[in-house]
Design a protein around this motif. Structure first.
Motif, PDB file in Angstrom:
ATOM      1  N   THR A  25       1.082  -1.466   0.110  1.00 39.86           N
ATOM      2  CA  THR A  25       0.449  -0.235   0.085  1.00 39.86           C
ATOM      3  C   THR A  25       0.851   1.114   0.456  1.00 39.86           C
ATOM      4  N   VAL A  26       0.985   1.991  -0.755  1.00 37.95           N
ATOM      5  CA  VAL A  26       1.880   2.616  -1.014  1.00 37.95           C
ATOM      6  C   VAL A  26       0.633   4.433  -1.300  1.00 37.95           C
ATOM      7  N   LYS A  27       1.159   5.634  -1.102  1.00 39.97           N
ATOM      8  CA  LYS A  27       0.824   6.294  -0.838  1.00 39.97           C
ATOM      9  C   LYS A  27       1.254   7.775  -1.684  1.00 39.97           C
ATOM     10  N   ARG A  28       0.496   8.181  -2.496  1.00 39.97           N
ATOM     11  CA  ARG A  28       1.057   9.882  -3.517  1.00 39.97           C
ATOM     12  C   ARG A  28       1.682  10.898  -2.159  1.00 39.97           C
ATOM     13  N   THR A  29       3.698  11.291  -2.626  1.00 43.48           N
ATOM     14  CA  THR A  29       3.493  12.362  -2.284  1.00 43.48           C
ATOM     15  C   THR A  29       4.225  13.253  -2.790  1.00 43.48           C
ATOM     16  N   LYS A  30       4.299  12.626  -4.235  1.00 44.97           N
ATOM     17  CA  LYS A  30       4.371  14.101  -4.504  1.00 44.97           C
ATOM     18  C   LYS A  30       4.502  13.546  -6.260  1.00 44.97           C
ATOM     19  N   PRO A  31       4.094  14.531  -7.000  1.00 42.98           N
ATOM     20  CA  PRO A  31       3.346  14.327  -8.315  1.00 42.98           C
ATOM     21  C   PRO A  31       4.123  12.919  -9.242  1.00 42.98           C
ATOM     22  N   ASN A  32       5.254  12.675  -8.897  1.00 42.39           N
ATOM     23  CA  ASN A  32       5.878  11.831  -9.268  1.00 42.39           C
ATOM     24  C   ASN A  32       6.209  10.672  -8.607  1.00 42.39           C
ATOM     25  N   GLN A  33       6.262  10.907  -7.045  1.00 46.31           N
ATOM     26  CA  GLN A  33       6.813   9.926  -6.328  1.00 46.31           C
ATOM     27  C   GLN A  33       5.662   9.022  -5.210  1.00 46.31           C
ATOM     28  N   VAL A  34       5.451   7.830  -5.103  1.00 52.11           N
ATOM     29  CA  VAL A  34       5.151   7.523  -4.102  1.00 52.11           C
ATOM     30  C   VAL A  34       5.731   6.746  -2.754  1.00 52.11           C
ATOM     31  N   ARG A  35       5.234   6.253  -1.385  1.00 53.02           N
ATOM     32  CA  ARG A  35       6.078   6.060  -0.291  1.00 53.02           C
ATOM     33  C   ARG A  35       5.223   5.037  -0.127  1.00 53.02           C
ATOM     34  N   GLY A  36       6.072   4.290   0.705  1.00 54.56           N
ATOM     35  CA  GLY A  36       5.660   2.795   1.267  1.00 54.56           C
ATOM     36  C   GLY A  36       5.978   1.565   2.134  1.00 54.56           C
ATOM     37  N   PRO A  37       5.785   1.168   2.540  1.00 55.38           N
ATOM     38  CA  PRO A  37       5.986  -0.001   3.532  1.00 55.38           C
ATOM     39  C   PRO A  37       7.134  -0.761   2.563  1.00 55.38           C
ATOM     40  N   CYS A  38       8.579  -0.773   3.223  1.00 59.18           N
ATOM     41  CA  CYS A  38       9.576  -1.653   2.428  1.00 59.18           C
ATOM     42  C   CYS A  38       9.466  -3.089   2.331  1.00 59.18           C
ATOM     43  N   PRO A  39       9.056  -3.461   1.034  1.00 61.05           N
ATOM     44  CA  PRO A  39       8.961  -4.804   1.125  1.00 61.05           C
ATOM     45  C   PRO A  39       9.641  -5.802   2.007  1.00 61.05           C
ATOM     46  N   CYS A  40      10.491  -5.713   2.302  1.00 60.25           N
ATOM     47  CA  CYS A  40      11.429  -6.461   3.039  1.00 60.25           C
ATOM     48  C   CYS A  40      11.141  -6.328   5.192  1.00 60.25           C
ATOM     49  N   GLY A  41      10.373  -5.631   5.283  1.00 63.45           N
ATOM     50  CA  GLY A  41       9.384  -5.363   6.541  1.00 63.45           C
ATOM     51  C   GLY A  41      10.645  -4.647   7.678  1.00 63.45           C
ATOM     52  N   LYS A  42      12.397  -3.579   6.811  1.00 62.99           N
ATOM     53  CA  LYS A  42      12.909  -3.240   7.212  1.00 62.99           C
ATOM     54  C   LYS A  42      11.755  -1.959   7.234  1.00 62.99           C
ATOM     55  N   GLY A  43      12.892  -0.935   8.819  1.00 65.01           N
ATOM     56  CA  GLY A  43      12.044   0.379   8.578  1.00 65.01           C
ATOM     57  C   GLY A  43      10.457   0.902   8.847  1.00 65.01           C
ATOM     58  N   GLY A  44       9.670   1.996   7.822  1.00 70.01           N
ATOM     59  CA  GLY A  44       8.318   1.763   8.806  1.00 70.01           C
ATOM     60  C   GLY A  44       8.010   2.133   7.488  1.00 70.01           C
ATOM     61  N   GLU A  45       6.408   3.055   7.916  1.00 69.33           N
ATOM     62  CA  GLU A  45       5.416   2.613   6.922  1.00 69.33           C
ATOM     63  C   GLU A  45       5.820   3.430   5.550  1.00 69.33           C
ATOM     64  N   ARG A  46       7.184   4.162   5.753  1.00 68.12           N
ATOM     65  CA  ARG A  46       7.573   5.065   4.869  1.00 68.12           C
ATOM     66  C   ARG A  46       9.070   5.510   4.499  1.00 68.12           C
ATOM     67  N   ALA A  47       9.642   4.056   4.638  1.00 73.27           N
ATOM     68  CA  ALA A  47      10.739   3.584   4.694  1.00 73.27           C
ATOM     69  C   ALA A  47      11.253   3.173   3.027  1.00 73.27           C
ATOM     70  N   LEU A  48       9.516   2.590   1.871  1.00 71.16           N
ATOM     71  CA  LEU A  48       9.924   3.294   0.357  1.00 71.16           C
ATOM     72  C   LEU A  48       9.644   4.369  -0.056  1.00 71.16           C
ATOM     73  N   CYS A  49      10.588   4.741  -0.936  1.00 71.06           N
ATOM     74  CA  CYS A  49      10.329   6.090  -2.269  1.00 71.06           C
ATOM     75  C   CYS A  49      11.090   5.150  -3.425  1.00 71.06           C
ATOM     76  N   LEU A  50       9.587   5.817  -3.557  1.00 75.66           N
ATOM     77  CA  LEU A  50       9.279   4.929  -5.449  1.00 75.66           C
ATOM     78  C   LEU A  50       9.227   6.082  -6.117  1.00 75.66           C
ATOM     79  N   THR A  51      10.375   7.113  -7.145  1.00 79.27           N
ATOM     80  CA  THR A  51      10.332   7.546  -7.351  1.00 79.27           C
ATOM     81  C   THR A  51      10.019   7.579  -9.568  1.00 79.27           C
TER      82      THR A  51
END
Length: 72
Positions: A25-51
């Motif tokens: 589950t990811v959330k849009r944070t910028k027009p070209n970016q979404v963030r969500g949890p790391c697929p391997c379970g490390k970090g928090g809910e916004r550890a994964l940054c997809l640009t």
């Protein structure tokens, strides 16, 4: 057996679509970016940054790469 066109897959698959296929589950944070949890379970809910157009970076696992690297 047909060959996969990785360049075409990379060009046409968004990070948002890849995250959905991975069940993230990811959330849009910028027009070209979404963030969500790391697929391997490390970090928090916004550890994964997809640009889009740049790549992804995970602050939990320190992994980075393209949309193909994310799903591999």
């Amino acid at each position: 057996m047909s060959k996969l066109d990785f360049a075409e897959i990379k060009r046409t698959t968004t990070f948002e679509k890849a995250a959905s296929l991975l069940g993230l589950t990811v959330k849009r944070t910028k027009p070209n970016q979404v963030r969500g949890p790391c697929p391997c379970g490390k970090g928090g809910e916004r550890a994964l940054c997809l640009t889009e157009g740049q790549g992804f970076y995970c602050w939990g696992s320190h992994a980075s790469g393209s949309v193909l690297d994310l799903v591999m």
